[in-house]
Each structure stands twice: as C-alpha cells, then as structure tokens.
Design a protein around this motif. Sequence first.
Motif, PDB file in Angstrom:
ATOM      1  N   LEU A  33       0.809  -1.216   0.000  1.00  0.00           N
ATOM      2  CA  LEU A  33       0.000   0.000   0.000  1.00  0.00           C
ATOM      3  C   LEU A  33       0.842   1.266   0.000  1.00  0.00           C
ATOM      4  O   LEU A  33       0.485   2.262  -0.636  1.00  0.00           O
ATOM      5  N   LEU A  34       1.986   1.246   0.688  1.00  0.00           N
ATOM      6  CA  LEU A  34       2.832   2.437   0.761  1.00  0.00           C
ATOM      7  C   LEU A  34       3.623   2.686  -0.518  1.00  0.00           C
ATOM      8  O   LEU A  34       4.292   3.711  -0.648  1.00  0.00           O
ATOM      9  N   VAL A  35       3.530   1.760  -1.455  1.00  0.00           N
ATOM     10  CA  VAL A  35       4.201   1.927  -2.747  1.00  0.00           C
ATOM     11  C   VAL A  35       3.179   2.116  -3.861  1.00  0.00           C
ATOM     12  O   VAL A  35       3.338   2.979  -4.726  1.00  0.00           O
ATOM     13  N   SER A  36       2.133   1.302  -3.849  1.00  0.00           N
ATOM     14  CA  SER A  36       1.089   1.367  -4.874  1.00  0.00           C
ATOM     15  C   SER A  36      -0.273   1.264  -4.198  1.00  0.00           C
ATOM     16  O   SER A  36      -0.665   0.177  -3.768  1.00  0.00           O
ATOM     17  N   TRP A  37      -0.977   2.373  -4.114  1.00  0.00           N
ATOM     18  CA  TRP A  37      -2.258   2.345  -3.407  1.00  0.00           C
ATOM     19  C   TRP A  37      -3.298   1.524  -4.165  1.00  0.00           C
ATOM     20  O   TRP A  37      -4.166   0.913  -3.548  1.00  0.00           O
ATOM     21  N   ARG A  38      -3.184   1.468  -5.493  1.00  0.00           N
ATOM     22  CA  ARG A  38      -4.142   0.664  -6.259  1.00  0.00           C
ATOM     23  C   ARG A  38      -3.986  -0.818  -5.930  1.00  0.00           C
ATOM     24  O   ARG A  38      -4.960  -1.505  -5.638  1.00  0.00           O
ATOM     25  N   THR A  39      -2.763  -1.313  -5.994  1.00  0.00           N
ATOM     26  CA  THR A  39      -2.526  -2.713  -5.647  1.00  0.00           C
ATOM     27  C   THR A  39      -2.788  -2.940  -4.169  1.00  0.00           C
ATOM     28  O   THR A  39      -3.289  -3.999  -3.765  1.00  0.00           O
ATOM     29  N   GLY A  40      -2.467  -1.957  -3.353  1.00  0.00           N
ATOM     30  CA  GLY A  40      -2.697  -2.080  -1.915  1.00  0.00           C
ATOM     31  C   GLY A  40      -4.161  -2.224  -1.561  1.00  0.00           C
ATOM     32  O   GLY A  40      -4.517  -2.986  -0.658  1.00  0.00           O
ATOM     33  N   LEU A  41      -5.040  -1.519  -2.288  1.00  0.00           N
ATOM     34  CA  LEU A  41      -6.469  -1.636  -2.022  1.00  0.00           C
ATOM     35  C   LEU A  41      -6.989  -3.020  -2.406  1.00  0.00           C
ATOM     36  O   LEU A  41      -7.961  -3.508  -1.811  1.00  0.00           O
ATOM     37  N   LEU A  42      -6.367  -3.657  -3.390  1.00  0.00           N
ATOM     38  CA  LEU A  42      -6.725  -5.032  -3.729  1.00  0.00           C
ATOM     39  C   LEU A  42      -6.200  -6.004  -2.676  1.00  0.00           C
ATOM     40  O   LEU A  42      -6.832  -7.016  -2.372  1.00  0.00           O
ATOM     41  N   ALA A  43      -5.043  -5.676  -2.117  1.00  0.00           N
ATOM     42  CA  ALA A  43      -4.424  -6.549  -1.117  1.00  0.00           C
ATOM     43  C   ALA A  43      -5.134  -6.460   0.232  1.00  0.00           C
ATOM     44  O   ALA A  43      -5.138  -7.442   0.992  1.00  0.00           O
ATOM     45  N   LEU A  44      -5.733  -5.320   0.525  1.00  0.00           N
ATOM     46  CA  LEU A  44      -6.333  -5.099   1.852  1.00  0.00           C
ATOM     47  C   LEU A  44      -7.393  -6.141   2.221  1.00  0.00           C
ATOM     48  O   LEU A  44      -7.310  -6.745   3.307  1.00  0.00           O
ATOM     49  N   PRO A  45      -8.406  -6.389   1.372  1.00  0.00           N
ATOM     50  CA  PRO A  45      -9.402  -7.400   1.766  1.00  0.00           C
ATOM     51  C   PRO A  45      -8.814  -8.800   1.877  1.00  0.00           C
ATOM     52  O   PRO A  45      -9.288  -9.613   2.685  1.00  0.00           O
ATOM     53  N   VAL A  46      -7.779  -9.091   1.095  1.00  0.00           N
ATOM     54  CA  VAL A  46      -7.121 -10.396   1.197  1.00  0.00           C
ATOM     55  C   VAL A  46      -6.481 -10.552   2.572  1.00  0.00           C
ATOM     56  O   VAL A  46      -6.605 -11.584   3.237  1.00  0.00           O
ATOM     57  N   GLY A  47      -5.796  -9.489   3.018  1.00  0.00           N
ATOM     58  CA  GLY A  47      -5.156  -9.524   4.329  1.00  0.00           C
ATOM     59  C   GLY A  47      -6.160  -9.625   5.460  1.00  0.00           C
ATOM     60  O   GLY A  47      -5.959 -10.378   6.423  1.00  0.00           O
ATOM     61  N   LEU A  48      -7.254  -8.875   5.360  1.00  0.00           N
ATOM     62  CA  LEU A  48      -8.272  -8.914   6.404  1.00  0.00           C
ATOM     63  C   LEU A  48      -8.920 -10.302   6.491  1.00  0.00           C
ATOM     64  O   LEU A  48      -9.138 -10.832   7.584  1.00  0.00           O
ATOM     65  N   LEU A  49      -9.213 -10.886   5.330  1.00  0.00           N
ATOM     66  CA  LEU A  49      -9.833 -12.208   5.328  1.00  0.00           C
ATOM     67  C   LEU A  49      -8.867 -13.275   5.829  1.00  0.00           C
ATOM     68  O   LEU A  49      -9.279 -14.212   6.533  1.00  0.00           O
ATOM     69  N   ALA A  50      -7.584 -13.128   5.497  1.00  0.00           N
ATOM     70  CA  ALA A  50      -6.596 -14.091   5.991  1.00  0.00           C
ATOM     71  C   ALA A  50      -6.530 -14.058   7.515  1.00  0.00           C
ATOM     72  O   ALA A  50      -6.433 -15.102   8.169  1.00  0.00           O
ATOM     73  N   GLY A  51      -6.589 -12.858   8.088  1.00  0.00           N
ATOM     74  CA  GLY A  51      -6.582 -12.750   9.542  1.00  0.00           C
ATOM     75  C   GLY A  51      -7.850 -13.312  10.161  1.00  0.00           C
ATOM     76  O   GLY A  51      -7.792 -14.070  11.140  1.00  0.00           O
ATOM     77  N   PHE A  52      -8.992 -12.963   9.585  1.00  0.00           N
ATOM     78  CA  PHE A  52     -10.260 -13.447  10.122  1.00  0.00           C
ATOM     79  C   PHE A  52     -10.350 -14.971  10.049  1.00  0.00           C
ATOM     80  O   PHE A  52     -10.947 -15.616  10.923  1.00  0.00           O
ATOM     81  N   SER A  53      -9.740 -15.544   9.021  1.00  0.00           N
ATOM     82  CA  SER A  53      -9.807 -16.999   8.864  1.00  0.00           C
ATOM     83  C   SER A  53      -9.178 -17.724  10.044  1.00  0.00           C
ATOM     84  O   SER A  53      -9.556 -18.853  10.366  1.00  0.00           O
ATOM     85  N   ARG A  54      -8.232 -17.077  10.722  1.00  0.00           N
ATOM     86  CA  ARG A  54      -7.579 -17.719  11.867  1.00  0.00           C
ATOM     87  C   ARG A  54      -8.551 -17.904  13.034  1.00  0.00           C
ATOM     88  O   ARG A  54      -8.447 -18.864  13.792  1.00  0.00           O
ATOM     89  N   VAL A  55      -9.489 -16.967  13.172  1.00  0.00           N
ATOM     90  CA  VAL A  55     -10.523 -17.111  14.200  1.00  0.00           C
ATOM     91  C   VAL A  55     -11.603 -18.072  13.704  1.00  0.00           C
ATOM     92  O   VAL A  55     -12.072 -18.933  14.450  1.00  0.00           O
ATOM     93  N   PHE A  56     -11.974 -17.949  12.449  1.00  0.00           N
ATOM     94  CA  PHE A  56     -13.025 -18.782  11.864  1.00  0.00           C
ATOM     95  C   PHE A  56     -12.708 -20.266  12.010  1.00  0.00           C
ATOM     96  O   PHE A  56     -13.588 -21.065  12.358  1.00  0.00           O
ATOM     97  N   VAL A  57     -11.463 -20.630  11.767  1.00  0.00           N
ATOM     98  CA  VAL A  57     -11.105 -22.059  11.833  1.00  0.00           C
ATOM     99  C   VAL A  57     -10.839 -22.508  13.264  1.00  0.00           C
ATOM    100  O   VAL A  57     -10.654 -23.697  13.519  1.00  0.00           O
TER     101      VAL A  57
END
Length: 214
Positions: free
Chosen positions: A133-157
């Motif tokens: 995100l600190l280099v490319s905000w466009r790619t970072g905005l695509l990466a953000l939901p992936v990161g959030l879901l990866a974290g949430f998955s740790r609680v989900f499982v």
Amino acid sequence: MGMAIETRIENVPDVAGGWYRAIVEWAATTPEFVQGFMAHFTELGVALLAGMWALTLWRARRSPALTRVLAGGVGVVLAYGLSEWSKTYLDAERPCRTFPDLPIVASECPPTGDWSFPSNHSTVAAALVVAILLVSWRTGLLALPVGLLAGFSRVFVGVHYPHDVVAGFLIGAVATAIAVTLLPRLPLIRAFQPGTREARPAPGSAVRGGPGSR
C-alpha cells in the motif's frame, strides 16, 4: 452469567472469549465448501499477498520506488520476528485447547508451545498489505481485503482469538510502516536505487563532454 464464567480465561479479555465462541459456533453452521475454503485461505491469502508484493517489486525495479519496496520486504521480516519474539512473554494457550468442547474447522489444534498471542499469519498479512500500500495504493487496495480475510480466517477455523489477530495486524502494520519510512535513508538500501551508478560521471567524462571537446 454462565457465558461470563465460561469465557473468563487467564491473560485473555472476557469479551475475546465470547467473540471466539460466537464465531466458532457460527463457523460450524456454514456450508462445507465455505469451511474448506477458509481452512486453506490463511496460507493461500499470505501466498497471494507475497505474490502481489513480488509484482510490486518487479514493477518498481527501474523506478525510485524500488528502495521503498525493498524496505517493505525488510519490514515484513522484522514484523514476523517481533511477533514470534513477543509470544515468548505471554505463553497464551490456543483457544481450541481452552474450549475443547467446541468443534473447530481446522483439521487439528496447534500443540502446546505453539502459542496463540499474537497471530503470526495476521502479522505477516498486515505487513505485506502495508508494504504494498505504501508503494502502490491501487494494488494495496486489492491486497487489503485479502489480508483482512486471511486474519479473520484464523478465528473462523478456531486456532486464534480475535485479539490475537488484531495484535498481529498492529505489529505488522506499524513495523512495516516504520521500515518503509526509515530504511530507504540507509546507504545499504539506497545502493539499490536505480540510476545510482549511472548518475556518477565516468572517468574523463568531464573532459570529453566539456567545452572544446569537439
């Protein structure tokens, strides 16, 4: 009252135990394909984020942003180290061991000694998101939901409390942001700056390019 007693755990906020139980019980009611997806998404999500960071690195290979991308990579490593180091101070047991009565989506609960707080996967995910995100905000905005879901998955499982994930996010984001801010100023990182060598005049170039050189 019963819930408060059941979720009161040493070194764990009561609300975190309640949220964990609610999420895990809900996860058990989701369709099997959802459970299968979430069970594998932690690793897949981190792999996707690493690939997005590598793509950002490739795109920046000839631009001034290269040093920030490299500093972000160093920040990811530092964040992981901080997360792993911090685990040794609390020795927080995994929630799937504290709540053995709850079925979990994960195939198994990590063994004792593989502590819960903070979540290393969440730390790395957040660090990669910030590094992008600190280099490319466009790619970072695509990466953000992936990161959030990866974290949430740790609680989900069922292998982490919600506050494990939040702490991991904070460690990853802050450590990487500091790295991207400070490390590009270091000579070792600046040496990778594209055009650094080309900017230095070659021996004798001042004579060949000076007045009367024709």
